[in-house]
Scaffold this motif. Structure first.
Motif, short mmCIF file in Angstrom:
data_model
loop_
_atom_site.label_atom_id
_atom_site.label_comp_id
_atom_site.label_asym_id
_atom_site.label_seq_id
_atom_site.Cartn_x
_atom_site.Cartn_y
_atom_site.Cartn_z
N ASP A 19 0.86 -1.19 0.00
CA ASP A 19 0.00 0.00 0.00
C ASP A 19 0.90 1.24 0.00
O ASP A 19 2.02 1.21 0.51
CB ASP A 19 -0.86 0.06 1.27
CG ASP A 19 -1.96 -1.00 1.31
OD1 ASP A 19 -2.13 -1.74 0.34
OD2 ASP A 19 -2.65 -1.05 2.35
N ASP A 40 -3.11 0.46 -3.64
CA ASP A 40 -2.86 -0.88 -3.10
C ASP A 40 -2.34 -1.73 -4.26
O ASP A 40 -3.09 -2.07 -5.17
CB ASP A 40 -4.18 -1.42 -2.53
CG ASP A 40 -4.07 -2.83 -1.95
OD1 ASP A 40 -3.03 -3.49 -2.16
OD2 ASP A 40 -5.03 -3.27 -1.31
N ASP A 198 -8.27 -2.21 1.23
CA ASP A 198 -9.20 -3.28 1.64
C ASP A 198 -8.78 -3.96 2.94
O ASP A 198 -9.61 -4.57 3.61
CB ASP A 198 -9.40 -4.29 0.51
CG ASP A 198 -8.12 -4.99 0.09
OD1 ASP A 198 -7.02 -4.49 0.44
OD2 ASP A 198 -8.20 -6.03 -0.60
N GLY A 199 -7.50 -3.84 3.31
CA GLY A 199 -7.05 -4.42 4.57
C GLY A 199 -7.75 -3.82 5.78
O GLY A 199 -7.82 -4.43 6.85
N ASP A 237 -3.98 -8.46 5.73
CA ASP A 237 -3.49 -7.73 4.56
C ASP A 237 -2.83 -6.45 5.06
O ASP A 237 -2.92 -6.11 6.25
CB ASP A 237 -4.70 -7.40 3.65
CG ASP A 237 -4.30 -6.91 2.26
OD1 ASP A 237 -3.08 -6.86 1.95
OD2 ASP A 237 -5.21 -6.56 1.49
MN MN Z 1 -5.01 -4.92 0.01
#
Ligand code: MN
Length: 250
Positions: A19, A40, A198-199, A237
């Motif tokens: 990221d 990302d 999204d983590g 993540d």
């Molecule tokens: Mn991710």
């Protein structure tokens, strides 16, 4: 003035942080505005890291250059141009070395004045607007599961655990040209802008995210707490968040 909070973290499971983010204030013709972005990266052997950094750095230099132009730079067209430059830079770099082949990245970028947000978006990172204690997702994920939810083949709950939930339908750097979502969003007093990879939002619900932000007026504390909360839930993540809020008439 603009209040900011930001954090990017490796998480608990990954070997590298792919990221990358940007949060800075630019001034053009005496007018201040914020440039916020999150990327990302995807690609083996740390190419994802190169892709996300290349995208953000090219976006930033295009926007910094445009701030000194005579034309008003706070326009969707300016942001779109910067995102297209980022796409081209990642794509061209991906052709130069075998280890970069096929690399790509999400990119969600915002120009924020006190009155409105200009937004450009590719991929499955997200922009949220936190208003009156509620987090509203403004961007649509360019992911396979999101497409399947749209066509009714999956429920939103099934999408969360689907084995192919990380498959993107659009990303920066994969092809010479990219389709970019572009839109504007009016801002009102006390709105908080949140960009996240999204983590973060895979592990925290929209309401939990909003509650952390409403729980403190210090956005850096909120950013640190959000990342900690995602890590406490497994941190599978990389986890990144950028927060911004205008302080009105200070
Ligand atoms: Mn991710």
């Amino acid at each position: 003035m603009l209040h900011l909070g930001m954090k990017s973290d490796l998480g608990q499971a990954r070997q590298a942080n792919e990221d990358f983010y940007l949060a800075r204030i630019l001034t053009s013709q005496g007018r201040k505005y914020a440039v916020l972005a999150i990327a990302d990266g995807v690609g083996g052997q740390r190419a994802g890291e190169i892709a996300s950094q290349t995208a953000i750095r090219n976006l930033e230099s295009e926007l910094v250059a445009s701030a000194s132009e005579a034309e008003p730079p706070i326009q969707l067209a300016t942001l779109e141009r910067a995102v297209r430059r980022a796409n081209q830079a990642v794509f061209e770099l991906s052709l130069t070395e075998e280890r970069f082949r096929g690399m790509g990245t999400t990119l969600t970028a915002v120009l924020a004045t006190m009155d409105e947000l200009l937004v450009a978006h590719v991929g499955d990172s997200r922009l949220y607007l936190v208003r009156a204690g509620l987090a509203q997702q403004l961007t649509a994920d360019h992911s396979l599961v999101c497409e399947l939810v749209k066509t009714g083949e999956l429920t939103a709950a099934e999408a969360k655990t689907h084995p192919q939930r990380n498959v993107l339908t659009r990303a920066i750097g994969i092809e010479r040209q990219v389709e970019v979502d572009l839109f504007c969003q009016p801002l009102i007093k006390d709105d908080v802008i949140l960009l996240a990879s999204d983590g973060l939002f895979t592990l925290l619900t929209d309401q939990v995210i909003a509650d952390y932000i409403m729980g403190t007026c210090d956005l850096q504390i909120a950013a640190d707490q959000l990342v900690q909360a995602a890590n406490d839930l497994g941190g599978y993540d990389n986890i990144s968040v950028v927060l911004a809020r205008w302080g009105w008439r200070e």
